[in-house]
Each structure stands twice: as structure tokens, then as C-alpha cells.
Design a protein around this motif. Structure first.
Motif, PDB file in Angstrom:
ATOM      1  N   SER A 121     -17.365   2.159  25.795  1.00 29.95           N
ATOM      2  CA  SER A 121     -16.322   2.346  24.781  1.00 29.95           C
ATOM      3  C   SER A 121     -17.055   2.849  23.541  1.00 29.95           C
ATOM      4  O   SER A 121     -18.282   3.009  23.563  1.00 29.95           O
ATOM      5  N   PHE A 122     -16.355   3.099  22.465  1.00 35.76           N
ATOM      6  CA  PHE A 122     -17.079   3.475  21.242  1.00 35.76           C
ATOM      7  C   PHE A 122     -18.046   2.365  20.820  1.00 35.76           C
ATOM      8  O   PHE A 122     -19.098   2.637  20.236  1.00 35.76           O
ATOM      9  N   VAL A 123     -17.690   1.126  21.165  1.00 31.23           N
ATOM     10  CA  VAL A 123     -18.484  -0.030  20.733  1.00 31.23           C
ATOM     11  C   VAL A 123     -19.941   0.049  21.222  1.00 31.23           C
ATOM     12  O   VAL A 123     -20.859  -0.389  20.535  1.00 31.23           O
ATOM     13  N   ASN A 124     -20.150   0.636  22.405  1.00 28.53           N
ATOM     14  CA  ASN A 124     -21.524   0.750  22.929  1.00 28.53           C
ATOM     15  C   ASN A 124     -21.875   2.188  23.335  1.00 28.53           C
ATOM     16  O   ASN A 124     -22.724   2.414  24.198  1.00 28.53           O
ATOM     17  N   VAL A 125     -21.226   3.165  22.696  1.00 34.01           N
ATOM     18  CA  VAL A 125     -21.304   4.551  23.183  1.00 34.01           C
ATOM     19  C   VAL A 125     -22.719   5.134  23.150  1.00 34.01           C
ATOM     20  O   VAL A 125     -23.135   5.830  24.092  1.00 34.01           O
ATOM     21  N   THR A 126     -23.485   4.872  22.120  1.00 38.16           N
ATOM     22  CA  THR A 126     -24.830   5.467  22.049  1.00 38.16           C
ATOM     23  C   THR A 126     -25.759   4.802  23.060  1.00 38.16           C
ATOM     24  O   THR A 126     -26.553   5.486  23.737  1.00 38.16           O
ATOM     25  N   ALA A 127     -25.669   3.489  23.187  1.00 43.05           N
ATOM     26  CA  ALA A 127     -26.513   2.785  24.151  1.00 43.05           C
ATOM     27  C   ALA A 127     -26.276   3.305  25.571  1.00 43.05           C
ATOM     28  O   ALA A 127     -27.226   3.615  26.304  1.00 43.05           O
ATOM     29  N   VAL A 128     -25.015   3.449  25.936  1.00 43.42           N
ATOM     30  CA  VAL A 128     -24.689   3.955  27.282  1.00 43.42           C
ATOM     31  C   VAL A 128     -25.197   5.388  27.456  1.00 43.42           C
ATOM     32  O   VAL A 128     -25.812   5.726  28.473  1.00 43.42           O
ATOM     33  N   SER A 129     -24.968   6.225  26.447  1.00 42.92           N
ATOM     34  CA  SER A 129     -25.354   7.640  26.561  1.00 42.92           C
ATOM     35  C   SER A 129     -26.857   7.795  26.711  1.00 42.92           C
ATOM     36  O   SER A 129     -27.343   8.587  27.537  1.00 42.92           O
ATOM     37  N   GLU A 130     -27.608   7.049  25.914  1.00 42.27           N
ATOM     38  CA  GLU A 130     -29.072   7.169  25.988  1.00 42.27           C
ATOM     39  C   GLU A 130     -29.594   6.673  27.337  1.00 42.27           C
ATOM     40  O   GLU A 130     -30.515   7.255  27.907  1.00 42.27           O
ATOM     41  N   ASP A 190     -15.067  13.250  12.780  1.00 43.87           N
ATOM     42  CA  ASP A 190     -15.200  12.897  11.371  1.00 43.87           C
ATOM     43  C   ASP A 190     -14.106  11.948  10.897  1.00 43.87           C
ATOM     44  O   ASP A 190     -14.245  11.316   9.856  1.00 43.87           O
ATOM     45  N   ASP A 191     -13.014  11.892  11.634  1.00 41.06           N
ATOM     46  CA  ASP A 191     -11.968  10.955  11.259  1.00 41.06           C
ATOM     47  C   ASP A 191     -11.119  10.591  12.477  1.00 41.06           C
ATOM     48  O   ASP A 191      -9.998  11.078  12.636  1.00 41.06           O
ATOM     49  N   THR A 192     -11.687   9.724  13.289  1.00 41.64           N
ATOM     50  CA  THR A 192     -10.996   9.371  14.537  1.00 41.64           C
ATOM     51  C   THR A 192      -9.666   8.667  14.263  1.00 41.64           C
ATOM     52  O   THR A 192      -8.708   8.859  14.995  1.00 41.64           O
ATOM     53  N   PHE A 193      -9.624   7.883  13.216  1.00 40.40           N
ATOM     54  CA  PHE A 193      -8.382   7.171  12.909  1.00 40.40           C
ATOM     55  C   PHE A 193      -7.247   8.148  12.655  1.00 40.40           C
ATOM     56  O   PHE A 193      -6.172   8.034  13.210  1.00 40.40           O
ATOM     57  N   LYS A 194      -7.537   9.124  11.814  1.00 41.18           N
ATOM     58  CA  LYS A 194      -6.518  10.108  11.472  1.00 41.18           C
ATOM     59  C   LYS A 194      -6.139  10.921  12.715  1.00 41.18           C
ATOM     60  O   LYS A 194      -4.973  11.177  12.974  1.00 41.18           O
ATOM     61  N   PHE A 195      -7.163  11.272  13.477  1.00 39.00           N
ATOM     62  CA  PHE A 195      -6.942  12.085  14.665  1.00 39.00           C
ATOM     63  C   PHE A 195      -5.998  11.384  15.640  1.00 39.00           C
ATOM     64  O   PHE A 195      -5.156  12.011  16.268  1.00 39.00           O
ATOM     65  N   ASN A 209       1.363  -4.634  16.177  1.00 41.24           N
ATOM     66  CA  ASN A 209       0.598  -5.184  15.067  1.00 41.24           C
ATOM     67  C   ASN A 209      -0.881  -5.416  15.428  1.00 41.24           C
ATOM     68  O   ASN A 209      -1.418  -6.505  15.232  1.00 41.24           O
ATOM     69  N   MET A 210      -1.509  -4.418  15.997  1.00 38.93           N
ATOM     70  CA  MET A 210      -2.883  -4.564  16.465  1.00 38.93           C
ATOM     71  C   MET A 210      -3.864  -3.672  15.706  1.00 38.93           C
ATOM     72  O   MET A 210      -4.799  -3.120  16.267  1.00 38.93           O
ATOM     73  N   LYS A 211      -3.639  -3.567  14.419  1.00 39.92           N
ATOM     74  CA  LYS A 211      -4.441  -2.701  13.571  1.00 39.92           C
ATOM     75  C   LYS A 211      -5.928  -3.057  13.611  1.00 39.92           C
ATOM     76  O   LYS A 211      -6.796  -2.196  13.670  1.00 39.92           O
ATOM     77  N   GLU A 212      -6.212  -4.353  13.576  1.00 37.58           N
ATOM     78  CA  GLU A 212      -7.611  -4.793  13.581  1.00 37.58           C
ATOM     79  C   GLU A 212      -8.300  -4.455  14.906  1.00 37.58           C
ATOM     80  O   GLU A 212      -9.471  -4.098  14.934  1.00 37.58           O
ATOM     81  N   ASP A 213      -7.552  -4.602  16.005  1.00 36.80           N
ATOM     82  CA  ASP A 213      -8.090  -4.236  17.318  1.00 36.80           C
ATOM     83  C   ASP A 213      -8.457  -2.758  17.360  1.00 36.80           C
ATOM     84  O   ASP A 213      -9.495  -2.367  17.897  1.00 36.80           O
ATOM     85  N   ARG A 215      -9.189  -0.832  14.835  1.00 39.95           N
ATOM     86  CA  ARG A 215     -10.344  -0.587  13.975  1.00 39.95           C
ATOM     87  C   ARG A 215     -11.646  -0.979  14.683  1.00 39.95           C
ATOM     88  O   ARG A 215     -12.602  -0.206  14.711  1.00 39.95           O
ATOM     89  N   TYR A 216     -11.650  -2.156  15.293  1.00 36.65           N
ATOM     90  CA  TYR A 216     -12.840  -2.596  16.041  1.00 36.65           C
ATOM     91  C   TYR A 216     -13.170  -1.597  17.157  1.00 36.65           C
ATOM     92  O   TYR A 216     -14.321  -1.177  17.320  1.00 36.65           O
TER      93      TYR A 216
END
Lengths: 239, 239
Positions: A121-130, A190-195, A209-213, A215-216
Motif C-alpha cells: 500500500s502507500f504505507v510501505n510502498v518504497t520498502a516493497v519497491s526496493e 503531488d497531490d493524491t488527496f486532490k486527485f 466518515n472515514m477521513k482519518e483512514d 489520510r493514513y
């Protein structure tokens, strides 16, 4: 030389299937983000199961069980699939069963065929890619999507991985779906949220109502742990 | 208010299916480009069939038949699916049977379910989009892809249609696949040739020496004719 492909939904995976390839499962909102959250908490293993019935059997055996359908926790179980459900320090060392609308189905599909199967996921994206870049293997990324449909956030995350792999010379052959995901990511990073403002799943989660989820789940590189399937369990890869 | 969805491959169509929607079939390289070429020549009807066997039956009945598999003309038939095969003035007024690797399968899939079914490619993209905008109906675009896989050129053409529809207020609900196709198109439209340089099908066709076909198929708005299914035949829509 290695090949990288993206199955834009689990249904398309058979068209790319290769038993010698490493399979990467993505379900940004929220299964694979929650899995990374759980391993950061120190959970010992996550057991992805496909059906509510199977989840019930595990619960009857005394396991903690997370279960989500249509974006919401199922009442009889212990957690939903919010990453925040898996941050309780009391979960350290536990094995947790998980069933979700889309993500766990993709694991069960891939588990049958992949050489190795990891969770991203984005949470571990660089670790997985490397890690992928070091394996000298073809890569197939499965986007979990939403009930058989393509979704933007999974494809974007797949594109982030493809973007990183394409900085490594050995990856010289990309499926069109991999190229499309990369273009999508490059245009959006550059702006995934907006995208994702107009994406169907984000709209669905906003109602819940899962805004925090959100964002994480869209914040990259909060974890270096690579969850990998070992039999029927996801465990942290020892690197 | 209307909804616009894109099935990124025919396999994903059931997830978007709606018997009240207009279905648009795209196979840029080359079935739907060749269909537009044929109608510009004055062909009376195109009969899309799924299998070589069916094509053979039509040929036995005396019909002219175009047949392509894996990018190449099948020897026993009259044409392949190059748009240039359908530019002979002698074809004016004829009915032609067509079977191709991907595109005709999508027609046979959609023909079973769509309210109306039309053929689109870059060759007639503006004509189709303007007509869709006037219909007050939901729209489902099927990208034919390549043997079950997603391809860039069909998604880009779908994105061109979505881009035009989004200038009309009544289209206010888009699938994520429609949004992704639009972003892809917007990023690529200034130089589609360059953008598709690395696409799998373009590489395949380059090997087969089909540069002229690619150029024709990527050149927008050479035709204002909208081919529409009427029973088992595509005919020019009377507008």
C-alpha cells in the motif's frame, strides 16, 4: 531482465499469471494499509480469508477476527478494516484473521499461484519497491479494486511501484496496464488527496466518515515492513 | 442526469452492465477504425462475428469476409482488419462480415445487452461524443483490449470521449475507470504517437510493418459516421 505487469482488477489476473513471478497485492482503502498498520503494532501474523463463514470458524476457534463488507465492520467480529483498529499495543504478538470486501479475495487468488506473495500500500510502498528491485524476478501487481471494478487509488499505488521499478535497468518490459498506472501516478503524486477527490471509493468513505483512514492510507512510507504470505499467513518478511 | 462508465476490457463489462445504457465499443488498433474506414467508403453494413467458423459459414453463403487473428489477415478470407483494406470504391453498397481477435467479441458481448450499441475509434471520436451528449442516457464504453488484457490506445480513446462528455452538465457521475481514462487522454493528447511508443500493441504492429495503419487509426475525426448495431449488422446511424 524482468517484466512488470499490473492486473487492474483481480478478475484480470489470469491474463498475466505466471507461477515464477512475485505477486504484489494492493488494496489501499483499506485492507493492505490496515495490514501494514497491524505489523507496525507488532502483530505476529494476519490470516486473510475469503468468506464471512470462514471468518466465523476462526473466531469459534478463539482467534481475533477483523471483518469488513461494503466499507463497514461486521458487528459480530472484533475489528473492521480501519488501520486504526490495528494500533492497539495489546495486539502485539497476536495472530489476527481478516476478511474484507476486495483485498482478502485477491490474496486468496494470488496465494494459489504466485512464487511469493506480498502486501503493499502507500504505507510501505518504497520498502516493497526496493525489495522487488533486488529479486531478479518478474512482478505482477494485483489491484483489488471495488467489487470487480477498477479503482483509482489501487492503480495509483501500483503506478508508484512501477515508477520506482523503472529506475532499475533490469525491468525492461511493462504491460500497458503498468504503463497506464505509472502515468496516472506521475500525474497525481503531488497531490493524491486532490486527485482522488472524485474517486468512487473516497466518496463512499467520506459518507462513512472515514477521513482519518483515508489520510493514513494515502501517506507513503510509514512502514518498512513487507508482509509476505507463508502458507495461509501473512508474516513480516525477514530482510 | 447521466452516468458514464468504462469497462477497461470486455471481461469487466458485466460489472458495469445496464440494459438502459448506450454501449460504445472501441478497438482502435484496428477493428473499429477499419469499420469507420469501410463506412466512409460507402459499405452498406458490417456484420461482426465472433468465430472463424461463423465467418466461414458467411463466406460459403457468398459474403465478403474480413478476418484477422493475432494482428494478421487469415489467408482464406478477403480482407484483414487494416483500415486500408476497406477503401476500395468497389465495396460501395456491399455487406461485409468481420471477425477480429478482440473487437468483434466486444460487439457480440454488448449486442446482447445494450440499449443501443455503436462503434467508436479516434476516426469518428467527435461525432460519437456529440451524439452521446444529446441522448440523455447513461453510457458504457467497452475497450476491446488485447486478448483479455488492458491496452493503452483503447483506454485513451475512451478517455477522449469522457473528456468531451464532461463538458456537458448532464454527465455528473463517472466510474473510476472513466476518470482514469480521461486523465490518460489529457496527458497524452498532444502527442499520441509518442505516448503510445511503448504500448504493447504498437510494438506488435511495428513488427508487422503496420505503420500506416497506426497513423490512420490515431488520426481523429476523419469520419462523421456513427456505426450502430441494428440486429446483427452495423449500419450508419441516420442523424
Amino acid at each position: 531482465m524482468s517484466k512488470a505487469s499490473v492486473a487492474l482488477t483481480p478478475l484480470l489476473y489470469p491474463n498475466y499469471e505466471d507461477p515464477d513471478a512475485i505477486v504484489v497485492v494492493i488494496d489501499v482503502l483499506r485492507a493492505t494499509s490496515a495490514i501494514s498498520s497491524a505489523f507496525e503494532t507488532g502483530v505476529k501474523a494476519i490470516i486473510p480469508v475469503e468468506s464471512i463463514e470462514l471468518a466465523r470458524e476462526w473466531k469459534a476457534k478463539g482467534f481475533l477476527v477483523g471483518a469488513e463488507r461494503n466499507g463497514e465492520k461486521i458487528e459480530e467480529f472484533d475489528f473492521g478494516n480501519s488501520p486504526y483498529d490495528y494500533m492497539d499495543p495489546a495486539l502485539k504478538g497476536k495472530e489476527i484473521v481478516l476478511t474484507t470486501t476486495n483485498g482478502t479475495r485477491a490474496f486468496n487468488l494470488a496465494a494459489r499461484e504466485g512464487y511469493k506473495v506480498v502486501s503493499a500500500s502507500f504505507v510501505n510502498v518504497t520498502a516493497v519497491s526496493e525489495w522487488l528491485a533486488d529479486q531478479d524476478r518478474d512482478v505482477i501487481i494485483i489491484c483489488s479494486g471495488w467489487k470487480g471494478r477498477y479503482n483509482l487509488e489501487d492503480s495509483m499505488c501500483a503506478g508508484a511501484i512501477i515508477d520506482m521499478l523503472s529506475q532499475h535497468e533490469q525491468f525492461n518490459d511493462y504491460s500497458d496496464s503498468a504503463l497506464a498506472s505509472k502515468y496516472l501516478y506521475q500525474g497525481a503524486k503531488d497531490d493524491t488527496f486532490k486527485f482522488l477527490r472524485n474517486s468512487s471509493h473516497r466518496k463512499r468513505m467520506k459518507r462513512l466518515n472515514m477521513k482519518e483512514d483515508i489520510r493514513y492510507s494515502l501517506t507513503p512510507d510509514q512502514s518498512k515492513i513487507i508482509p509476505i504470505l507463508n502458507g495461509d499467513r501473512l508474516v513480516p518478511l525477514e530482510v
